[in-house]
Design a protein around this motif. Structure first.
Motif, PDB file in Angstrom:
ATOM      1  N   ASP A 219       0.820  -1.212   0.000  1.00 43.63           N
ATOM      2  CA  ASP A 219       0.000   0.000   0.000  1.00 43.63           C
ATOM      3  C   ASP A 219       0.858   1.270   0.000  1.00 43.63           C
ATOM      4  OD1 ASP A 219       0.915  -0.355   2.560  1.00 43.63           O
ATOM      5  OD2 ASP A 219      -0.993   0.070   3.558  1.00 43.63           O
ATOM      6  N   ARG A 220       2.073   1.150  -0.598  1.00 42.39           N
ATOM      7  CA  ARG A 220       2.896   2.324  -0.961  1.00 42.39           C
ATOM      8  C   ARG A 220       3.580   2.996   0.215  1.00 42.39           C
ATOM      9  NH1 ARG A 220      -0.325   5.925  -5.532  1.00 42.39           N
ATOM     10  NH2 ARG A 220      -0.511   4.305  -7.136  1.00 42.39           N
ATOM     11  N   ARG A 221       3.833   2.319   1.289  1.00 38.93           N
ATOM     12  CA  ARG A 221       4.544   2.906   2.424  1.00 38.93           C
ATOM     13  C   ARG A 221       5.985   2.419   2.433  1.00 38.93           C
ATOM     14  NH1 ARG A 221       0.548   4.536   6.388  1.00 38.93           N
ATOM     15  NH2 ARG A 221      -1.490   3.586   5.992  1.00 38.93           N
ATOM     16  N   LEU A 222       6.910   3.331   2.652  1.00 39.49           N
ATOM     17  CA  LEU A 222       8.313   2.974   2.831  1.00 39.49           C
ATOM     18  C   LEU A 222       8.624   2.905   4.320  1.00 39.49           C
ATOM     19  CD1 LEU A 222       9.888   5.104  -0.009  1.00 39.49           C
ATOM     20  CD2 LEU A 222      10.244   2.634   0.278  1.00 39.49           C
ATOM     21  N   ILE A 223       9.333   1.859   4.707  1.00 41.58           N
ATOM     22  CA  ILE A 223       9.679   1.614   6.107  1.00 41.58           C
ATOM     23  C   ILE A 223      11.191   1.634   6.265  1.00 41.58           C
ATOM     24  CG2 ILE A 223       9.549  -0.038   8.021  1.00 41.58           C
ATOM     25  CD1 ILE A 223       7.085  -1.229   6.650  1.00 41.58           C
ATOM     26  N   ILE A 224      11.638   2.295   7.305  1.00 39.33           N
ATOM     27  CA  ILE A 224      13.053   2.293   7.706  1.00 39.33           C
ATOM     28  C   ILE A 224      13.138   1.701   9.102  1.00 39.33           C
ATOM     29  CG2 ILE A 224      15.043   3.729   8.317  1.00 39.33           C
ATOM     30  CD1 ILE A 224      14.597   3.771   5.353  1.00 39.33           C
ATOM     31  N   ARG A 225      13.987   0.700   9.261  1.00 45.39           N
ATOM     32  CA  ARG A 225      14.181   0.146  10.605  1.00 45.39           C
ATOM     33  C   ARG A 225      15.661   0.017  10.902  1.00 45.39           C
ATOM     34  NH1 ARG A 225      13.311  -5.986  12.418  1.00 45.39           N
ATOM     35  NH2 ARG A 225      15.475  -5.984  11.750  1.00 45.39           N
ATOM     36  N   ASN A 226      16.095   0.653  11.963  1.00 44.21           N
ATOM     37  CA  ASN A 226      17.426   0.459  12.537  1.00 44.21           C
ATOM     38  C   ASN A 226      17.370   0.966  13.978  1.00 44.21           C
ATOM     39  OD1 ASN A 226      17.914   3.318  12.479  1.00 44.21           O
ATOM     40  ND2 ASN A 226      18.676   3.167  10.381  1.00 44.21           N
ATOM     41  N   THR A 227      18.487   1.039  14.615  1.00 47.20           N
ATOM     42  CA  THR A 227      18.621   1.495  16.002  1.00 47.20           C
ATOM     43  C   THR A 227      18.178   0.408  16.981  1.00 47.20           C
ATOM     44  OG1 THR A 227      18.092   3.762  15.294  1.00 47.20           O
ATOM     45  CG2 THR A 227      18.178   3.345  17.650  1.00 47.20           C
ATOM     46  N   TYR A 228      19.123  -0.024  17.784  1.00 52.43           N
ATOM     47  CA  TYR A 228      18.877  -1.052  18.791  1.00 52.43           C
ATOM     48  C   TYR A 228      19.244  -0.487  20.162  1.00 52.43           C
ATOM     49  CZ  TYR A 228      18.779  -4.143  14.755  1.00 52.43           C
ATOM     50  OH  TYR A 228      18.472  -4.727  13.552  1.00 52.43           O
ATOM     51  N   LYS A 229      18.424  -0.819  21.152  1.00 56.14           N
ATOM     52  CA  LYS A 229      18.683  -0.340  22.508  1.00 56.14           C
ATOM     53  C   LYS A 229      18.418  -1.465  23.508  1.00 56.14           C
ATOM     54  CE  LYS A 229      17.769   4.542  21.553  1.00 56.14           C
ATOM     55  NZ  LYS A 229      19.171   4.957  21.725  1.00 56.14           N
ATOM     56  N   HIS A 230      19.253  -1.524  24.530  1.00 56.40           N
ATOM     57  CA  HIS A 230      19.030  -2.438  25.651  1.00 56.40           C
ATOM     58  C   HIS A 230      17.991  -1.797  26.554  1.00 56.40           C
ATOM     59  CE1 HIS A 230      20.457  -4.125  29.702  1.00 56.40           C
ATOM     60  NE2 HIS A 230      19.797  -5.079  29.100  1.00 56.40           N
ATOM     61  N   VAL A 231      16.893  -2.524  26.812  1.00 55.34           N
ATOM     62  CA  VAL A 231      15.769  -1.922  27.539  1.00 55.34           C
ATOM     63  C   VAL A 231      15.380  -2.816  28.720  1.00 55.34           C
ATOM     64  CG1 VAL A 231      14.826  -0.497  25.697  1.00 55.34           C
ATOM     65  CG2 VAL A 231      14.269  -2.925  25.755  1.00 55.34           C
ATOM     66  N   PRO A 232      16.114  -2.739  29.818  1.00 53.45           N
ATOM     67  CA  PRO A 232      15.812  -3.600  30.964  1.00 53.45           C
ATOM     68  C   PRO A 232      14.425  -3.386  31.543  1.00 53.45           C
ATOM     69  CG  PRO A 232      17.433  -1.906  31.535  1.00 53.45           C
ATOM     70  CD  PRO A 232      17.291  -1.875  30.048  1.00 53.45           C
ATOM     71  N   LYS A 233      13.836  -2.227  31.298  1.00 50.81           N
ATOM     72  CA  LYS A 233      12.480  -1.965  31.771  1.00 50.81           C
ATOM     73  C   LYS A 233      11.463  -2.059  30.636  1.00 50.81           C
ATOM     74  CE  LYS A 233      13.924   0.974  35.635  1.00 50.81           C
ATOM     75  NZ  LYS A 233      13.794   2.307  36.267  1.00 50.81           N
ATOM     76  N   TYR A 234      11.849  -2.744  29.560  1.00 47.34           N
ATOM     77  CA  TYR A 234      10.957  -2.969  28.430  1.00 47.34           C
ATOM     78  C   TYR A 234      10.469  -1.630  27.869  1.00 47.34           C
ATOM     79  CZ  TYR A 234      10.989  -7.392  30.969  1.00 47.34           C
ATOM     80  OH  TYR A 234      11.370  -8.498  31.662  1.00 47.34           O
ATOM     81  N   GLY A 235       9.161  -1.568  27.556  1.00 46.52           N
ATOM     82  CA  GLY A 235       8.630  -0.356  26.950  1.00 46.52           C
ATOM     83  C   GLY A 235       8.783   0.872  27.811  1.00 46.52           C
ATOM     84  N   GLN A 236       8.913   0.686  29.135  1.00 47.16           N
ATOM     85  CA  GLN A 236       9.082   1.842  30.003  1.00 47.16           C
ATOM     86  C   GLN A 236      10.441   2.499  29.806  1.00 47.16           C
ATOM     87  OE1 GLN A 236       7.697   1.113  34.140  1.00 47.16           O
ATOM     88  NE2 GLN A 236       6.918  -0.821  33.342  1.00 47.16           N
ATOM     89  N   SER A 237      11.356   1.783  29.132  1.00 48.42           N
ATOM     90  CA  SER A 237      12.657   2.370  28.823  1.00 48.42           C
ATOM     91  C   SER A 237      12.571   3.327  27.640  1.00 48.42           C
ATOM     92  CB  SER A 237      13.670   1.261  28.508  1.00 48.42           C
ATOM     93  OG  SER A 237      13.842   0.399  29.607  1.00 48.42           O
ATOM     94  N   SER A 238      11.445   3.321  26.952  1.00 51.34           N
ATOM     95  CA  SER A 238      11.251   4.173  25.783  1.00 51.34           C
ATOM     96  C   SER A 238      10.333   5.333  26.141  1.00 51.34           C
ATOM     97  CB  SER A 238      10.631   3.355  24.643  1.00 51.34           C
ATOM     98  OG  SER A 238      10.293   4.168  23.547  1.00 51.34           O
ATOM     99  N   ASN A 239      10.577   6.477  25.528  1.00 50.22           N
ATOM    100  CA  ASN A 239       9.723   7.637  25.758  1.00 50.22           C
ATOM    101  C   ASN A 239       9.679   8.487  24.487  1.00 50.22           C
ATOM    102  OD1 ASN A 239      12.159   9.237  25.746  1.00 50.22           O
ATOM    103  ND2 ASN A 239      12.446   8.694  27.903  1.00 50.22           N
ATOM    104  N   ASP A 240       8.907   9.558  24.536  1.00 48.07           N
ATOM    105  CA  ASP A 240       8.739  10.389  23.346  1.00 48.07           C
ATOM    106  C   ASP A 240      10.060  10.994  22.883  1.00 48.07           C
ATOM    107  OD1 ASP A 240       6.047   9.853  23.353  1.00 48.07           O
ATOM    108  OD2 ASP A 240       5.479  11.710  24.371  1.00 48.07           O
TER     109      ASP A 240
END
Length: 442
Positions: A299-320
């Motif tokens: 459906d015409r979307r381009l995706i870029i995926r890279n960047t890896y992080k160690h996240v001991p608190k899972y999703g709580q290690s991620s923020n805006d």
């Protein structure tokens, strides 16, 4: 065993999930329930395990419970590859039979998924598109040469693709070349996982938004699963919980939580498609494993995926703020490949947590009396989760097969990790070093 569980805490910005049509309200765990089998985790592994249990015992009551909506977690957040080939690290295993077993298991998973998609008319952009492994510069080309040798040793078909031919497919002359392998399938992961959830056998009851906070022995050899509004009593418990398996007290200090991130564009307009100049429906993974994965969807979307992080608190290690920083890095990778699309914005940036082990070993089998798990997919979740969940159910009911013997032969115990803070320091250092070494391929 831990008394409390650190729950999934994924961001609300996954493009795959946002693109799904509206979903009906879900059933939740309420009151005291009894089940012949309980499965925690409704990703690829848990869905496959519950389905297979129902096939073996169509009159049994099977409860499949997840802390979130199906498709919202890791299984709906990957890049949409269902890869038949063993993982890059597994390809270097010294025993040819080990690699052939992995290849056969992955292909069995693909055949199983394709059959379910056709039988239940699951609209998930399923496509036998193959996969490109792309190189940008000399470092990437050296990895391609190594990959070509591994493929030749494995006896698998592949095609070396040079810059001009590749650019006609991917709409970019950023790459020096690639190796095309034909056995990979592409899909919309959140759509596939939700479709699998909708098409479960009638004796499987799916309970979503029902986190299990505590496990307890019932004193009779069975288990009590404690939720917020109810509990489940069962003699047999299967865990399709990936990195969260350690939250239930199992495989502690053996699994590493890693988050990878993706961004995608809105669908390209007709004029933007002309400027792009490539094809629809392809996927490219980096020859250098720390490089950038790129996809063009149907459906015409381009995706870029890279960047890896160690996240001991899972999703709580991620923020805006973290996602904003990742998005800027993704933008650089996007513009390096598609400068002609500089005015096309990203609409979503999201992360997903998965489990790896230091010895790249997957766990499969019995953890304790009445508790079974498939855990640690080492970043190859769709095919592995599907086949390992299926065969885990076979193991539980005592249905032996050549496939079950194969998966038992290629799995084992993930290696112990060093204690904190040494673990975190080591993992973060390795990720930074890999990113630095691979900067020319990002």
């Amino acid at each position: 065993m831990k008394d409390t569980i650190n729950l999934p805490h994924d961001d609300a910005s996954c493009g795959w999930y946002a693109a799904l049509p509206g979903r009906p309200p879900c059933s939740r765990l309420e009151g005291e329930q009894r089940a012949d089998y309980a499965v925690i985790g409704a990703g690829f592994a848990g869905l496959a395990a519950a389905r297979r249990l129902a096939e073996h015992h169509p009159k049994a009551r099977i409860l499949l419970v997840d802390a979130q909506r199906v498709g919202y977690g890791a299984s709906g957040r990957n890049s949409g590859f269902v890869i038949d080939l063993p993982h890059k690290f597994a390809l270097e295993h010294p025993e040819p039979a080990h690699k052939q077993r992995l290849l056969a298991l992955n292909r069995a998973a693909i055949a199983q998924l394709e059959g379910l998609i056709q039988r239940h008319d699951i609209n998930c952009q399923w496509s036998h598109a193959g996969k490109y492994q792309g190189a940008v510069g000399p470092r990437g080309l050296a990895y391609l040469d190594h990959f070509e040798k591994l493929m030749s040793d494995l006896g698998e078909s592949f095609k070396r693709v040079e810059r001009d031919e590749l650019s006609r497919v991917v709409g970019s002359d950023h790459y020096s070349g690639a190796i095309f392998t034909p056995g990979c399938y592409l899909m919309q992961p959140a759509a596939l996982v939700t479709g699998l959830g909708r098409s479960l056998p009638s004796n499987v009851e799916l309970l979503e938004e029902s986190p299990i906070h505590r496990l307890e022995r019932d004193g009779q050899g069975g288990w009590i699963l404690h939720g917020l509004q109810g509990l489940i009593r069962t003699p047999q418990l299967l865990l399709g919980t990936s990195i969260f398996t350690r939250e239930f007290g199992y495989l502690r200090n053996r699994l590493l939580p890693v988050m990878t991130f993706a961004s995608w564009t809105r669908p390209l307009s007709d004029s933007e498609m002309q400027a792009y100049g490539g094809q629809l429906d392809w996927g490219l993974t980096p020859a250098d494993h720390a490089g950038t994965t790129v996809r063009m969807t149907q459906d015409r979307r381009l995706i870029i995926r890279n960047t890896y992080k160690h996240v001991p608190k899972y999703g709580q290690s991620s923020n805006d703020a973290m996602r904003a920083s990742v998005r800027r890095d993704h933008r650089k990778a996007f513009l390096a490949r598609f400068p002609q699309l500089a005015d096309v914005p990203f609409s979503h940036t999201w992360g997903g947590v998965y489990a790896i082990s230091r010895n790249f070993t997957n766990f499969f089998g019995e953890l304790a009396q009445g508790v079974y798990a498939s855990a640690c997919d080492n970043g190859v979740g769709a095919a592995w989760g599907t086949i390992s969940g299926t065969l885990l159910a076979d193991l539980v009911v005592g249905a032996d097969s050549a496939q079950l013997q194969d998966i038992q032969a290629v799995t084992g115990m993930p290696a112990l990790n060093p204690p904190e803070p040494f673990l975190g320091l080591g993992v973060r250092s390795r990720i930074r070093l890999a990113a630095w070494n691979s900067r020319s391929e990002l």
